[in-house]
Structure formats: structure tokens, C-alpha cells
Design an enzyme around this catalytic site. Structure first.
Site, short mmCIF file in Angstrom:
data_model
loop_
_atom_site.label_atom_id
_atom_site.label_comp_id
_atom_site.label_asym_id
_atom_site.label_seq_id
_atom_site.Cartn_x
_atom_site.Cartn_y
_atom_site.Cartn_z
N LYS A 53 3.41 8.86 0.39
CA LYS A 53 2.44 7.75 0.12
C LYS A 53 3.30 6.64 -0.56
CE LYS A 53 -1.73 10.29 -0.12
NZ LYS A 53 -2.80 11.30 -1.01
N GLN A 97 -3.99 12.36 -6.80
CA GLN A 97 -4.02 13.50 -5.76
C GLN A 97 -4.71 14.65 -6.39
OE1 GLN A 97 -2.05 12.94 -3.20
NE2 GLN A 97 -2.91 14.99 -2.44
N ASP A 120 -9.66 5.71 -1.96
CA ASP A 120 -9.75 6.96 -0.97
C ASP A 120 -11.16 6.94 -0.55
OD1 ASP A 120 -7.65 8.80 -0.54
OD2 ASP A 120 -7.71 9.47 -2.64
#
Ligand code: NDP
Length: 282
Positions: A53, A97, A120
Site C-alpha cells: 500500500k 490493517q 476501506d
């Protein structure tokens, strides 16, 4: 033989666009979008995802902020860090994460991220907006799949769509996005009876279950579009999807490979969501 849907190709095309957009924002506003990525602990797979990322952010000019917290971080400490980032105007997107260590509630953590920075799209407010319309962010993997379908001019309207898998991050939002595109959608899961009778009816089949090579040509209608979300590590170290590619490509009209199909699109959507979050602030 099926035509390959290349996530690699579409992703690099999309990232060029995002890079140009970020450059334009830098010139116009003297600032670029910022993405904070929090990793708690040192799970090797998660570390690789986080590194990828950051690399992708650097590639398009997004400022990425890496926050590494030790395995023994308490829930309260993590929530405090998220509060800080929520209040930081230079941070447009916040990503934690997953999975988190067992002593931390993922639900509490997701709910604590400001919905405006939830790139997200896991926060209940953003999930709700996918159902009711007016969303700001879409979850990265399903939205990346829609981008692939659009790129290859695969129209969803009126098609029989079957999604195998009902997770919150892939299966459920995927079904909603296909419904939004006017597909007729069926969702299957581990309790579904006669699964292949249903998958064989699909014009567009999306498989996201995490079982290597689980569905082959016998489960696929001739001419179907097959989207394989699965990423499974085999004992020899290679990667396999949930679909048996060699068999499925004999009957499908389009198919995504693993790797190089859906995977690259997930991070690309994350980059786009971060830019969109920035745009909401200027
Ligand atoms: P989850 O484990 O959260 O969900 C799996 C789903 O598959 C569940 O709904 C489960 O049903 C269903 N399922 C499991 N076994 C069967 C079966 N035999 N028949 C029918 N349904 C079954 O997985 P995720 O959604 O997070 O991920 C799925 C796959 O996609 C994984 O391989 C993952 O690595 C990959 N992935 C890839 C991404 C990418 O960027 N390409 C991003 C995210 C995930 P039930 O609900 O009944 O248990």
C-alpha cells in the site's frame, strides 16, 4: 477460450489517471492526499500488504504515513491513535490493517474511524450508504471488480449474477454493487445447497470463498464472465484462485487470472478513495 480480464493492465491505466489527478491537486491546492496505514503487530502477510500500500501511494504521489504499533498495543492505545488521526487535517484516509490481535475488537476499531476518512468503507455509516445510495466510498475489492467490468464493457443490466461468499468485505458489498448495476443477484455461502446448480445459471459469477481451485468448468455456464477473488497460497508456495483457471477458461467468455486479476484493483481503489476523501475537504 476465454478472454483474460487483466487487473494489471486496468490497474496501471487507473493509477496513471490517479497520479495525474494528484499532481493537479498539488498544483491547485499546494497539498496532496494523505493516507495513514496502521499495522498492529508483525504478521508477515499483513506486513506485505501494508508495504504494498505504501509503495502504491508513492507511485501516484499520495503521502503515506506508516504507523507500526507493537503486538501488545492495548485497544485503548489504538483507539487514541485513531482519534489523533481523525483530528489531523493532513490525514485524509485511515486504514487499519486487519486482522488485529485477538485482544482488540475489530468492530470497535472500525467504528472509531471517522466515516469521512474510512477509505476501506468498512464503517457502518459507509456500509449503510451502499444500501441506501449516496455513498462516498466503496469497499476496495468489489469496487475494483466493477471497474474491471466497466473497462471490458461488460454490462450487468438484466444479467443473472451469482456471488459465492458473503463476507462483509467482499461478498455482501459485491452483491449490492451488482444489484445497483441492475443485475439479478443471488448470494451463495457455505450452507447453500446444490451450489453448482446455482453457479451454472450465472452470466456473471464472482467467487470469493478462499478455497483453492474450488469451482471448475462443470460449475460454469458456457459464455459466463468469471471473476475470481480468491487468493490461496498452495503448499509449493504458488498462488491459486478459488476457480480452477485451466478448466474454467475453456467455457467462460471472460475470466480473471490469479494473480494479476482482482488483486491489483483493490489497492488502486484504495488510492482513488483517498483522493476522493481529500476532494471532500477542499
Ligand atoms: P471470508 O473467509 O471472510 O469469507 C468466505 C466466504 O466464503 C464465507 O461467506 C463462507 O460462507 C463462504 N464459503 C466458504 N466455503 C464455502 C464453500 N465450500 N461453499 C460456498 N461458500 C463457501 O473470506 P473473504 O471474503 O475475506 O475472502 C475470500 C477470498 O478472497 C480469500 O481467498 C481472500 O484471500 C480473497 N481476497 C482477495 C482480495 C483481493 O484483493 N483479491 C481481497 C479480499 C479477499 P459462510 O459465510 O457460510 O461461512
Amino acid at each position: 477460450m476465454a478472454e483474460l480480464i487483466s487487473g494489471k493492465l486496468v490497474s496501471s491505466w487507473k493509477r496513471e489517471q490517479i497520479k495525474a489527478q494528484v499532481e493537479e491537486l498539488r498544483e491547485k491546492h499546494g497539498a496532496v492526499p494523505g493516507l495513514a496505514v496502521i499495522l498492529v503487530g508483525s504478521d508477515p502477510a499483513s506486513s506485505v500488504y501494508v508495504r504494498n500500500k505504501h509503495r502504491a501511494c508513492a507511485e501516484v504521489g499520495i503521502r503515506s504515513i506508516e504507523i507500526l504499533m507493537p503486538e501488545e498495543t492495548t485497544e485503548a492505545e489504538l483507539l487514541e491513535k485513531i482519534r489523533e488521526l481523525n483530528d489531523d487535517p493532513a490525514v485524509n484516509g485511515i486504514l487499519v490493517q486487519l486482522p488485529l490481535p485477538g485482544h482488540i475488537s475489530e468492530e470497535k476499531v472500525i467504528n472509531s474511524i471517522s466515516a469521512a476518512k474510512d477509505v476501506d468503507a468498512f464503517h457502518p455509516e459507509n456500509v449503510g450508504r451502499i444500501v441506501t445510495g449516496g455513498y462516498k466510498f466503496l469497499p476496495c475489492t468489489p469496487a475494483g471488480i466493477i471497474t474491471l467490468l466497466d473497462y471490458y464493457k461488460i454490462d450487468v443490466t438484466g444479467k443473472r449474477c451469482v456471488v459465492v461468499g458473503r463476507s462483509n468485505i467482499v461478498g455482501k458489498p459485491m452483491a449490492l454493487l451488482l444489484l445497483e448495476r441492475n443485475g439479478t443477484v443471488t448470494v451463495c455461502h457455505s450452507r447453500t445447497k446444490n451450489l453448482t446448480d446455482i453457479t451454472r445459471e450465472a452470466d456473471i459469477l464472482v467467487v470469493a470463498i478462499g478455497r483453492p481451485n474450488f469451482l471448475g468448468k462443470d460449475a460454469i455456464k458456457p459464455g459466463a464472465v468469471v471473476i475470481d477473488v480468491g487468493i490461496n497460497r498452495l503448499p509449493d508456495g504458488s498462488l491459486a484462485g478459488d476457480v480452477d483457471f485451466a478448466s474454467a477458461e475453456q467455457v467462460a467468455s471472460y475470466i480473471t487470472p490469479v494473480p494479476g486479476g482482482v488483486g491489483p484493483m483493490t489497492i488502486t481503489t484504495l488510492l482513488q478513495n483517498t483522493v476522493n476523501a481529500f476532494l471532500e475537504t477542499v
